[in-house]
Design an enzyme around this catalytic site. Sequence first.
Site, mmCIF file in Angstrom:
data_model
loop_
_atom_site.group_PDB
_atom_site.id
_atom_site.type_symbol
_atom_site.label_atom_id
_atom_site.label_comp_id
_atom_site.label_asym_id
_atom_site.label_seq_id
_atom_site.Cartn_x
_atom_site.Cartn_y
_atom_site.Cartn_z
ATOM 1 N N ALA A 55 78.161 46.380 53.782
ATOM 2 C CA ALA A 55 78.626 45.538 52.682
ATOM 3 C C ALA A 55 78.859 46.362 51.409
ATOM 4 O O ALA A 55 78.571 47.559 51.346
ATOM 5 C CB ALA A 55 77.617 44.426 52.425
ATOM 6 N N HIS A 56 79.367 45.675 50.400
ATOM 7 C CA HIS A 56 79.745 46.375 49.159
ATOM 8 C C HIS A 56 78.556 47.054 48.483
ATOM 9 O O HIS A 56 77.436 46.582 48.507
ATOM 10 C CB HIS A 56 80.442 45.423 48.183
ATOM 11 C CG HIS A 56 79.669 44.188 47.827
ATOM 12 N ND1 HIS A 56 80.269 43.006 47.493
ATOM 13 C CD2 HIS A 56 78.349 43.935 47.752
ATOM 14 C CE1 HIS A 56 79.362 42.098 47.214
ATOM 15 N NE2 HIS A 56 78.181 42.638 47.367
#
Length: 325
Positions: free
Chosen positions: A246-247
């Site tokens: 994820a980011h």
Amino acid sequence: MINPFFKNTGPHNINFLLKHINLKNDNLPDDKITDIKDLNSSEKSEITFLHSKKYTDLAKETKASYCLTSENFQSFLPDSCKAIITEKVLLHTAQITKIFYPDSITDDYDNTVKDINETEFKGKVKFGKNVLIGDNVKIGKNCSIGHNSIIEKNVNIGDNCSIGSNVIIRNSLIKNNVHILDGCVIGKKGFGFFPNKDSNFRYPQIGIVIIEDNVEIGCGSTIDRGSLSNTIIGKNTYLDNQIHIAHNVKIGENCIIAGQVGFAGSSTLGNNVMIGGQAGISGHLKIGNNVQIGGGSGVIRNIPDNSKVMGYPAKDLKNFIRENK
């Protein structure tokens, strides 16, 4: 560097920003704000945010001129950083980010792409059928791209890299000797939004993905670009198939991560980390160097250097074995 690809619309007056998001704050000077960044990377004349006690140490050292935060955390800011108090820190941060970077909200298909045969890479890259290349793409020497892959706009690829078939890449800096296997999606926006009454407010994702030298990304893996910082995969790290990153996740050097492992946003891994298949790493955690995490584990707390853990919640391996004889 956060993202060299998205255009910053600043500077903006601080009072304009607050008025635009319906946040009142009296007696502020007419300061110009040049950008919004995280606590660690922000500089003078920039605005940042603080919403969790996990980041109070970073808050003490921030160089930002302004910080969106709650009353509980304003005391952790240095005198040089003016607190802007709000009960909706993340929502207001997202709204200001959208003002600075309005093009970072959506990831529609890239309408700048051309068939690779129509580009400068026709005679420089080995490629399969139906390969498309977008604007602002650079590709180094001795690279290959498989069938039906799309290198969308804003991608730099180094030397001796291989991109598999059915791959999509955007907003990424890929160094040398990197191998990205079939079916990967890299550099698209992350899962960032906030519930706001009857609708969800999308958080702008203004970071990029940085993949360092000698990395391999397994089939079907997804790596989201950063929100207010970058997503980074360190040198010599190998990812198995169907991994989700994820980011803002930062993975160190020489890590080995088995299939179907999932990383929630903003967690950090040290060097020489090994993770077994189907493990899950919660968000905003710090995993130390030389850590080993057993397959199927659920990591919900920070893990210090040289640890071996397993289970849910992940605990010391010796304790796990003792409890499960």
